[in-house]
Motif scaffolding. Structure first.
Motif, PDB file in Angstrom:
ATOM      1  N   ARG A   2       0.818  -1.215   0.000  1.00 47.13           N
ATOM      2  CA  ARG A   2       0.000   0.000   0.000  1.00 47.13           C
ATOM      3  C   ARG A   2       0.847   1.258   0.000  1.00 47.13           C
ATOM      4  O   ARG A   2       0.313   2.361  -0.003  1.00 47.13           O
ATOM      5  CB  ARG A   2      -0.927   0.003   1.219  1.00 47.13           C
ATOM      6  N   TRP A  53       4.812  -4.761 -12.386  1.00 48.47           N
ATOM      7  CA  TRP A  53       4.453  -6.163 -12.132  1.00 48.47           C
ATOM      8  C   TRP A  53       3.535  -6.275 -10.915  1.00 48.47           C
ATOM      9  O   TRP A  53       2.569  -7.048 -10.922  1.00 48.47           O
ATOM     10  CB  TRP A  53       5.728  -6.977 -11.922  1.00 48.47           C
ATOM     11  N   GLU A  82       1.345  -4.293  -9.914  1.00 51.58           N
ATOM     12  CA  GLU A  82      -0.009  -3.807 -10.189  1.00 51.58           C
ATOM     13  C   GLU A  82      -0.902  -4.892 -10.785  1.00 51.58           C
ATOM     14  O   GLU A  82      -2.125  -4.746 -10.823  1.00 51.58           O
ATOM     15  CB  GLU A  82       0.054  -2.608 -11.137  1.00 51.58           C
ATOM     16  N   GLN A  83      -0.302  -5.986 -11.231  1.00 49.91           N
ATOM     17  CA  GLN A  83      -1.081  -7.067 -11.833  1.00 49.91           C
ATOM     18  C   GLN A  83      -1.696  -7.941 -10.745  1.00 49.91           C
ATOM     19  O   GLN A  83      -1.061  -8.212  -9.721  1.00 49.91           O
ATOM     20  CB  GLN A  83      -0.187  -7.909 -12.740  1.00 49.91           C
ATOM     21  N   PRO A  84      -2.941  -8.387 -10.939  1.00 53.29           N
ATOM     22  CA  PRO A  84      -3.612  -9.213  -9.924  1.00 53.29           C
ATOM     23  C   PRO A  84      -2.826 -10.492  -9.634  1.00 53.29           C
ATOM     24  O   PRO A  84      -2.263 -11.114 -10.530  1.00 53.29           O
ATOM     25  CB  PRO A  84      -4.957  -9.539 -10.587  1.00 53.29           C
ATOM     26  N   GLY A  85      -2.795 -10.865  -8.362  1.00 53.95           N
ATOM     27  CA  GLY A  85      -2.145 -12.107  -7.964  1.00 53.95           C
ATOM     28  C   GLY A  85      -0.651 -12.019  -7.764  1.00 53.95           C
ATOM     29  O   GLY A  85      -0.011 -13.029  -7.463  1.00 53.95           O
ATOM     30  N   ASN A  86      -0.070 -10.814  -7.908  1.00 53.64           N
ATOM     31  CA  ASN A  86       1.362 -10.628  -7.716  1.00 53.64           C
ATOM     32  C   ASN A  86       1.612  -9.896  -6.400  1.00 53.64           C
ATOM     33  O   ASN A  86       0.948  -8.890  -6.108  1.00 53.64           O
ATOM     34  CB  ASN A  86       1.975  -9.829  -8.862  1.00 53.64           C
ATOM     35  N   TYR A  87       2.569 -10.384  -5.614  1.00 55.90           N
ATOM     36  CA  TYR A  87       2.843  -9.805  -4.302  1.00 55.90           C
ATOM     37  C   TYR A  87       4.344  -9.720  -4.061  1.00 55.90           C
ATOM     38  O   TYR A  87       5.133 -10.484  -4.620  1.00 55.90           O
ATOM     39  CB  TYR A  87       2.219 -10.667  -3.187  1.00 55.90           C
ATOM     40  N   LYS A  93       3.641 -15.181  -6.762  1.00 57.51           N
ATOM     41  CA  LYS A  93       2.524 -15.227  -7.709  1.00 57.51           C
ATOM     42  C   LYS A  93       1.564 -16.280  -7.174  1.00 57.51           C
ATOM     43  O   LYS A  93       1.887 -17.460  -7.145  1.00 57.51           O
ATOM     44  CB  LYS A  93       3.009 -15.583  -9.118  1.00 57.51           C
ATOM     45  N   ASP A 113      -1.166 -17.152  -3.833  1.00 52.97           N
ATOM     46  CA  ASP A 113      -1.709 -16.836  -2.516  1.00 52.97           C
ATOM     47  C   ASP A 113      -0.591 -16.803  -1.474  1.00 52.97           C
ATOM     48  O   ASP A 113      -0.025 -17.853  -1.132  1.00 52.97           O
ATOM     49  CB  ASP A 113      -2.749 -17.897  -2.127  1.00 52.97           C
ATOM     50  N   GLU A 171      -2.633 -20.476  -9.535  1.00 53.72           N
ATOM     51  CA  GLU A 171      -4.072 -20.345  -9.314  1.00 53.72           C
ATOM     52  C   GLU A 171      -4.529 -21.056  -8.045  1.00 53.72           C
ATOM     53  O   GLU A 171      -5.467 -20.611  -7.383  1.00 53.72           O
ATOM     54  CB  GLU A 171      -4.838 -20.927 -10.511  1.00 53.72           C
TER      55      GLU A 171
END
Length: 379
Positions: free
Chosen positions: A16, A89, A91-96, A122, A124, A211
């Motif tokens: 954040r 990178w 900003e893409q869903p599922g990336n932390y 990538k 959870d 996934e």
């Protein structure tokens, strides 16, 4: 109190706060700065932005001047491009991106003397903190080895254990497939940047893991699969799991490194035995002689942790790759590797006929050719 010991509430969530994220990335990317040095700087000064606010004199009280200079140097064009690429990178869903002080950072990695300051994920992030068992072994695994890896992985996952492996060919890929079949899921630890899949043939498998579980890497985006990366990957596999199972391994194998690291971290080590003539059994036999527990079924592993297979699963979990032989040649082709000449003597078949039948059995998955022109039954 060190950075890794501080209460999570004291630390901002980098996901954040872009400025914090950039500071972490810049610190870790500084030339010559490794995980141990990062921890020293964090322990001395706090978060990365506080590290960058220090004077040269303050930094040199903790690290050599060369490293202090690298920390304080302004990012060049190459680093700036890499930072921007990583931010895009994220900003893409599922990336932390988990930092060493993130409350989601897996606690088990803190057992390492050099836990990664950053983890690229990538999938959870919660998958990294679930009870886990690792399965490792040969890339050029036998048919039976892959069957065993998948069966053990499935049983572990059905018992609620996340299956951890390295996304390599052979045993690793089969273990991940087994993990995906159960509730525990699977985690792949890779030796490249998170934006790469190596080998490329595992691309679809990697997509399913992301996934249903997670893929993690400590390496920056774009990092290729250099040889020296994989021992570093192996230490994460060992640390994330409560125990490591070696399915097949040569006498000199990366899987033995993972097992050694696991033992040093106080994790349990297990190994599946095999024929004394099979090259891929030798590494497992070395581990067993060194104190690894010999296992034949998933229950042998899970009983060490007070777990049990689902009812009816134990008997079916590990089976030979194929059913009993119905071919005359298979009556003399044993699980112990033998030469073509020996099979000629035992079967009475002409060499040309024997070679043809062996090829047919290989294609059916009922026999296997091993290095040294040896053959064994898989039935």
């Amino acid at each position: 109190m060190t950075a890794s010991q501080a209460p999570a509430a004291e630390w901002p969530d980098v996901a954040r706060n872009p400025d914090d994220t950039l500071a972490w990335l810049r610190l870790v990317a500084a030339p010559g700065i490794g995980p141990v040095t990062v921890r020293l700087l964090l322990a001395a000064f706090g978060l990365p932005q506080q590290v960058f606010a220090q004077s040269m004199e303050a930094l040199t009280s903790v690290v050599p001047r060369k490293l202090a200079s690298a920390v304080l140097a302004a990012p060049g064009a190459t680093m700036s491009h890499a930072l921007a690429k990583t931010m895009a990178w994220l900003e893409q869903p599922g990336n932390y991106l988990l930092t060493l002080v993130d409350p989601r950072y897996p606690v088990r990695l803190l057992d390492l003397t050099d836990p990664p300051p950053l983890l690229y994920i990538k999938g959870d992030p919660a998958a990294l903190s679930r009870p886990a068992l690792a399965i490792v072994g040969a890339r050029e695994a036998t048919v039976q080895g892959k069957v065993d890896a998948e069966a053990f992985g499935r049983s572990f996952s059905e018992a609620g254990q996340t299956v951890v492996s390295g996304l390599a060919l052979g045993v690793d890929a089969a273990a991940h497939e087994g993990g995906l079949a159960g509730a525990g899921g699977t985690v792949a630890v890779i030796g490249t940047g998170i934006d790469r899949v190596y080998p490329a043939s595992n691309l679809e498998l990697a997509r399913r893991i992301a996934e249903q579980g997670a893929i993690i890497s400590e390496f920056p985006l774009g990092m290729r699969g250099f040889k020296e990366n994989f021992p570093r990957r192996n230490r994460l596999i060992a640390a994330l799991a409560r125990g490591v199972l070696v399915v097949e391994a040569a006498a000199r194998s990366g899987s033995l490194i993972t097992a050694r690291l696991a033992a040093e971290l106080g994790r349990e080590v297990f190994a599946i035995p095999g024929s004394i003539h099979a090259p891929l059994s030798r590494g497992c036999h070395v581990l067993i002689r060194q104190g690894a527990k010999l296992v034949e079924t998933p229950e042998d592993v899970m009983e060490e942790f007070g777990l049990s297979c689902q009812p009816g699963k134990v008997a079916d979990a590990v089976q030979p790759a194929h059913s009993a032989p119905d071919d005359p040649l298979l009556a003399v082709l044993t699980h112990d590797p033998v030469t073509l000449d020996t099979l000629c003597e035992r079967s009475g078949l002409a060499p040309e006929t024997l070679a043809t039948r062996l090829l047919e059995l290989e294609l059916e998955g009922r026999a296997e050719r091993l290095p040294g022109n040896l053959f064994r039954s898989l039935s």
